[in-house]
Write an enzyme that holds these catalytic residues in place. Structure first.
Site, PDB file in Angstrom:
ATOM      1  N   GLY A 112       0.847  -1.193   0.000  1.00  0.00           N
ATOM      2  CA  GLY A 112       0.000   0.000   0.000  1.00  0.00           C
ATOM      3  C   GLY A 112       0.877   1.237   0.000  1.00  0.00           C
TER       4      GLY A 112
ATOM      5  N   LEU B  15       6.576   1.756   4.350  1.00  0.00           N
ATOM      6  CA  LEU B  15       7.727   2.177   3.543  1.00  0.00           C
ATOM      7  C   LEU B  15       8.341   3.475   4.069  1.00  0.00           C
ATOM      8  CD1 LEU B  15       6.389   1.352  -0.039  1.00  0.00           C
ATOM      9  CD2 LEU B  15       7.963  -0.007   1.357  1.00  0.00           C
TER      10      LEU B  15
ATOM     11  N   HIS C  75      -4.527   1.273   7.459  1.00  0.00           N
ATOM     12  CA  HIS C  75      -3.178   1.841   7.573  1.00  0.00           C
ATOM     13  C   HIS C  75      -3.033   3.048   6.633  1.00  0.00           C
ATOM     14  CE1 HIS C  75       1.379   1.205   7.847  1.00  0.00           C
ATOM     15  NE2 HIS C  75       1.250   2.046   6.835  1.00  0.00           N
TER      16      HIS C  75
END
Ligand code: NI
Length: 184
Positions: free
Chosen positions: A45, A101, A142
């Site tokens: 994502g 990330l 998230h």
């Protein structure tokens, strides 16, 4: 085009991102770049604030991973969420190990509801309402957090956050190594 990813500590990750309108310029190109960036970094994502754009755009995609060959198969499921709204949280709260990330090398169990009902537009401005479960529900929550200026570590206990403080400070100071390019 692969875009640089901003790290924990960057102010854009703390802003509430703005919804976009149908005349947003070159939306399809942006979405394509976000998918390319996400897959190149082995993510599932990516929210626009992570590429330094404070707008409500998210990409989510899943591919099977083969441990033996350390390679990914074809994409099995992909969702572009424009202006997503979580209408309902459903089911029990469950722990699931999350990473991000923008927060390299930190993986922590986060408690969230197991399902959500989410309404959004895709990149062709078709409206969708999905009842998301499993990994999809987890990633939706998230990523929508990113649009609201939240990072998954905000949802940990005070104790866990205290224990991670030094590593988070290192990321904020750029003292982290990643396979993908991060924005200075
Ligand atoms: Ni994230």
């Amino acid at each position: 085009m692969i875009l640089p990813i901003v790290g924990y500590g960057h102010p854009v990750l703390r802003k509430v991102a703005q919804p976009i309108s149908k005349d947003y310029p070159e939306l399809k190109q942006l979405v394509a770049n976000m998918y390319e960036t996400m897959y190149a970094a082995d993510g599932v994502g990516l929210a626009a604030p992570q590429v330094d754009l404070s707008i409500r755009v998210v990409v989510i995609g899943f591919r099977p991973y083969d441990e033996k060959t350390d390679t990914y198969g074809e994409v099995t499921e992909q969702h572009t969420l424009i202006n997503p709204e979580i209408l309902e949280f459903r089911g029990e709260k469950k722990f699931f190990n999350e990473g991000c990330l923008s927060v390299p090398d930190i993986h922590e169990d986060v408690l969230r509801p197991e399902s959500v009902v989410v309404r959004y537009y895709d990149e062709d401005w078709n409206e969708h309402t999905d009842e998301a479960t499993g990994l999809y529900a987890r990633v939706v929550q998230h990523e929508v957090d990113h649009l609201d200026g939240k990072v998954f570590t905000d949802r940990l206990s005070n104790l866990r956050r205290t224990m991670l403080k030094r590593r988070l400070n290192d990321i904020a100071a750029g003292r982290v190594r990643t396979k993908y390019r991060m924005k200075k």
